[in-house]
Design an enzyme around this catalytic site. Sequence first.
Site, mmCIF file in Angstrom:
data_model
loop_
_atom_site.group_PDB
_atom_site.id
_atom_site.type_symbol
_atom_site.label_atom_id
_atom_site.label_comp_id
_atom_site.label_asym_id
_atom_site.label_seq_id
_atom_site.Cartn_x
_atom_site.Cartn_y
_atom_site.Cartn_z
ATOM 1 N N ARG A 144 -5.082 1.815 1.201
ATOM 2 C CA ARG A 144 -5.898 1.928 -0.016
ATOM 3 C C ARG A 144 -7.344 2.143 0.389
ATOM 4 N NH1 ARG A 144 -3.672 -0.148 -4.731
ATOM 5 N NH2 ARG A 144 -1.482 -0.706 -4.393
ATOM 6 N N THR B 28 7.194 1.347 0.487
ATOM 7 C CA THR B 28 8.444 1.376 -0.274
ATOM 8 C C THR B 28 8.434 2.544 -1.259
ATOM 9 O OG1 THR B 28 8.762 -0.996 -0.004
ATOM 10 C CG2 THR B 28 9.928 0.055 -1.840
ATOM 11 N N SER C 126 0.804 -1.227 0.000
ATOM 12 C CA SER C 126 0.000 0.000 0.000
ATOM 13 C C SER C 126 0.832 1.270 0.000
ATOM 14 C CB SER C 126 -0.959 -0.009 1.186
ATOM 15 O OG SER C 126 -1.810 -1.119 1.113
ATOM 16 N N GLY C 127 2.117 1.174 -0.346
ATOM 17 C CA GLY C 127 2.849 2.401 -0.624
ATOM 18 C C GLY C 127 4.007 2.785 0.275
ATOM 19 N N ARG D 97 8.432 -9.987 -6.116
ATOM 20 C CA ARG D 97 9.246 -9.087 -5.292
ATOM 21 C C ARG D 97 10.688 -9.009 -5.777
ATOM 22 N NH1 ARG D 97 6.777 -6.796 -0.350
ATOM 23 N NH2 ARG D 97 4.655 -7.555 -0.518
ATOM 24 N N ASP E 239 10.235 -0.279 5.204
ATOM 25 C CA ASP E 239 9.216 -1.246 5.648
ATOM 26 C C ASP E 239 9.003 -1.281 7.166
ATOM 27 O OD1 ASP E 239 7.337 -3.330 4.956
ATOM 28 O OD2 ASP E 239 8.750 -4.792 5.744
HETATM 29 P P1 GTP Z 1 4.908 -4.159 1.331
HETATM 30 O O1 GTP Z 1 6.304 -4.230 0.853
HETATM 31 O O2 GTP Z 1 4.066 -5.322 0.948
HETATM 32 O O3 GTP Z 1 4.787 -3.887 2.794
HETATM 33 O O4 GTP Z 1 4.178 -2.940 0.506
HETATM 34 P P2 GTP Z 1 4.511 -1.388 0.499
HETATM 35 O O5 GTP Z 1 3.678 -0.727 1.548
HETATM 36 O O6 GTP Z 1 5.950 -1.160 0.517
HETATM 37 O O7 GTP Z 1 3.872 -0.953 -0.906
HETATM 38 P P3 GTP Z 1 4.611 -0.444 -2.227
HETATM 39 O O8 GTP Z 1 5.255 0.886 -2.054
HETATM 40 O O9 GTP Z 1 5.446 -1.531 -2.761
HETATM 41 O O10 GTP Z 1 3.364 -0.223 -3.178
HETATM 42 C C1 GTP Z 1 2.497 -1.265 -3.511
HETATM 43 C C2 GTP Z 1 1.690 -0.932 -4.699
HETATM 44 O O11 GTP Z 1 1.027 0.327 -4.543
HETATM 45 C C3 GTP Z 1 2.540 -0.812 -5.955
HETATM 46 O O12 GTP Z 1 1.890 -1.465 -6.995
HETATM 47 C C4 GTP Z 1 2.611 0.669 -6.179
HETATM 48 O O13 GTP Z 1 2.793 0.969 -7.509
HETATM 49 C C5 GTP Z 1 1.304 1.202 -5.614
HETATM 50 N N1 GTP Z 1 1.458 2.595 -5.125
HETATM 51 C C6 GTP Z 1 2.415 3.028 -4.257
HETATM 52 N N2 GTP Z 1 2.334 4.361 -4.060
HETATM 53 C C7 GTP Z 1 1.281 4.788 -4.808
HETATM 54 C C8 GTP Z 1 0.679 6.071 -5.029
HETATM 55 O O14 GTP Z 1 1.094 7.102 -4.497
HETATM 56 N N3 GTP Z 1 -0.398 6.098 -5.858
HETATM 57 C C9 GTP Z 1 -0.894 4.979 -6.461
HETATM 58 N N4 GTP Z 1 -1.944 5.086 -7.261
HETATM 59 N N5 GTP Z 1 -0.333 3.753 -6.295
HETATM 60 C C10 GTP Z 1 0.730 3.655 -5.474
HETATM 61 C C1 SPV Z 2 4.442 -7.532 3.572
HETATM 62 O O1 SPV Z 2 3.595 -8.375 3.305
HETATM 63 O O2 SPV Z 2 4.202 -6.547 4.300
HETATM 64 C C2 SPV Z 2 5.788 -7.636 2.993
HETATM 65 C C3 SPV Z 2 6.096 -8.838 2.300
HETATM 66 O O3 SPV Z 2 6.614 -6.750 3.126
HETATM 67 S S1 SPV Z 2 6.527 -10.090 3.376
HETATM 68 O O4 SPV Z 2 7.945 -9.966 3.654
HETATM 69 O O5 SPV Z 2 6.220 -11.317 2.675
HETATM 70 O O6 SPV Z 2 5.800 -9.985 4.615
HETATM 71 MN MN MN Z 3 7.494 -2.593 0.742
#
Ligand code: GTP
Ligand code: SPV
Ligand code: MN
Length: 623
Positions: free
Chosen positions: A438, A295, A292-293, A407, A319
């Site tokens: 989200r 990274t 959900s954003g 990943r 993270d």
């Molecule tokens: P984990 O590693 O699972 O904990 O996820 P995370 O919280 O690091 O999420 P990450 O930044 O990888 O984003 C996950 C998805 O959300 C990706 O497909 C991104 O492209 C999308 N996303 C991230 N930031 C935004 C944003 O500002 N707007 C939109 N529309 N999508 C976003």
């Molecule tokens: C998450 O699910 O929040 C991740 C991927 O960052 S995992 O390491 O599989 O938990």
């Molecule tokens: Mn992440």
Amino acid sequence: MFTTEDLPGDLLDKELYGKYLKEANVKGLSAKISVYNNDFADRISSIVALVASHARPEKIVFIRGTEKEQNELIKMLIDEGSLLRLNPENYPNSYLYRSNPNDVARTEKDTYICTSGTKDDAGPTNNWMHTSEAYSRLFTLLKGAMAGKAMYVVPYWLGPIDSRYGMGGIEITDSPYVVVNLNIITRTGTGALERMAETNRMTVGIHSTMDLIPSNRYICHFPEENRGQGLIISLNSNYGGNALLSKKCHALRIATSMARNEGWMAEHMMLIGLEEPSGRITYLSGAFPSSSGKTNLSMIEPPEELASAGWKSWLISDDITWMHPHNGRLMGINPEFGFFGVAPHTSYRTNPNAMDSIRKNTIFTNVAVDSDMNPYWEGMDTKPEKITDWLGKPYNGEGNAAHPNSRFTSPISQYPHLSKEYENGRGVPVSAFLYGGRRGDLIPLVYEAYSWEEGVLIGAMQRVETTAAAEGKVGVLRNDPMANRPFVGYNMADYFQHHLDMGRKLTDPPRIFNVNWFRKNGEGKFMWPGYGYNTYVLKWISGRVHGEIKDAVKTPIGFVPNVETFDSGKVDRKIMKDLLHVDSKAYLEELKATKPFLESFGERFPDDLWKAYYSMKERLEKN
Ligand code: GTP
Ligand code: SPV
Ligand code: MN
């Protein structure tokens, strides 16, 4: 305790234990270990021998954390066909790994908190098992599980190596894929062992891939065991957070439990330093659920107009953030050493910094490839003609080429804008918490809580759409307080109380904000451009934190930006009005919809949060 005496007698084979004890000696690895702490050397040998006497590996291999060792493991994985070499010109020293299709994301239904008390220790949001029940189930399964295999012992350190906020652990695993990943995402090897000996603290993780049988899949956490330093046992999965035990299992589930006992916080948060044209850096952390954003926000690239004016962002964590109180402030560190990031929708358009950091020394799991062995996933800048999907089959355009939870595992040192404070063991002072997720409706682009208590309530009330990071339906609303629902290793009601207590201890607690990049219009399209554009929101947040933006609008839920003065770049006022709109009626519905969740904690749910809940409700009703 997790010792030979604690295990049921029929589960210990004394003869085998004695045999493995000879192999499990760590004193030879570094003279410092026994100089610092001779007992520690014996303790680690005894634990390793104990696990070996059950799992019965062919040999025990201690990981020293050298490059040579990593290269040899990678070569072995290539030779056996588990890793495929990616295009060496475009992606040097990078590999593709395809997991078993039944093992592609964390499985929360198989994840347990185990204690010697009752289900109340884990609360309504966790699965719970009694420690003795879990021991007998897991050690029975583990019997002979590593026969014919090597058992790797991976010592790792979480946090800057010299940090007193850091903490060590070992993962005992029969998966070389896990080892090569741990070598990237944590500080592994002899240095970690030495710090563990010095601090006399070591979380223990036991992992076996076994046959990947889903019905025998267990990810069990024992916060009380192993001298209260935590034990994790994970069987029948070889994916992500289920198998890389340093990450969600240790740095969150075990660490949240320790943090509560010791007065600090372990959060599912990214952390950045936002630099303004004046050179001032403000540290902001954000808790958004999996996929959900986090990274993406941690790697934010300000849009050209802001970048040329001097706005910059420095990454500390993508993270997980550990935060300790010091002189009235919360000081944050990143326990990790690398990324395990979502591949799909990472592109030069959305996240150029991620694209630059994953161009070498990276392991890709479950992505697709083109005919030249370049990785490919949905949302990449260009789509190649011929694609092999994540299962290794020719892609015919139907469904996803890369798995939605595919990943990259990549060293943090390769990130182009790593904060110079990343290795600072004292951490950085955190000025703001951002909660979000989200949410296609309701939640405005950004607003600020009136107080720490209200902020904790806003965190506790987060109800957001589920994603592909965990098995189950995607896009369903669920309560995910502080984005930490799957990762708190004790009763979440006590976690809320811990938040309240922490805030009261601080003279300068972080300000709490709720953000939502994912609000949609009537056509189902995102209204806010997101990604780099989120800098505009960070800019407002920083202005609030420093008391420089004084015209925020008071609404029943908190302070919302003034549409007339909010700098939203190219997004026009009309859209901004919708993005910042607070719909009191819909919010009252939200309060109603969340209530059963808050009530599920019963008497344990803090009174002060009910007070905040009812005062928000009253303000909404008056509006
Ligand atoms: P984990 O590693 O699972 O904990 O996820 P995370 O919280 O690091 O999420 P990450 O930044 O990888 O984003 C996950 C998805 O959300 C990706 O497909 C991104 O492209 C999308 N996303 C991230 N930031 C935004 C944003 O500002 N707007 C939109 N529309 N999508 C976003
Ligand atoms: C998450 O699910 O929040 C991740 C991927 O960052 S995992 O390491 O599989 O938990
Ligand atoms: Mn992440």
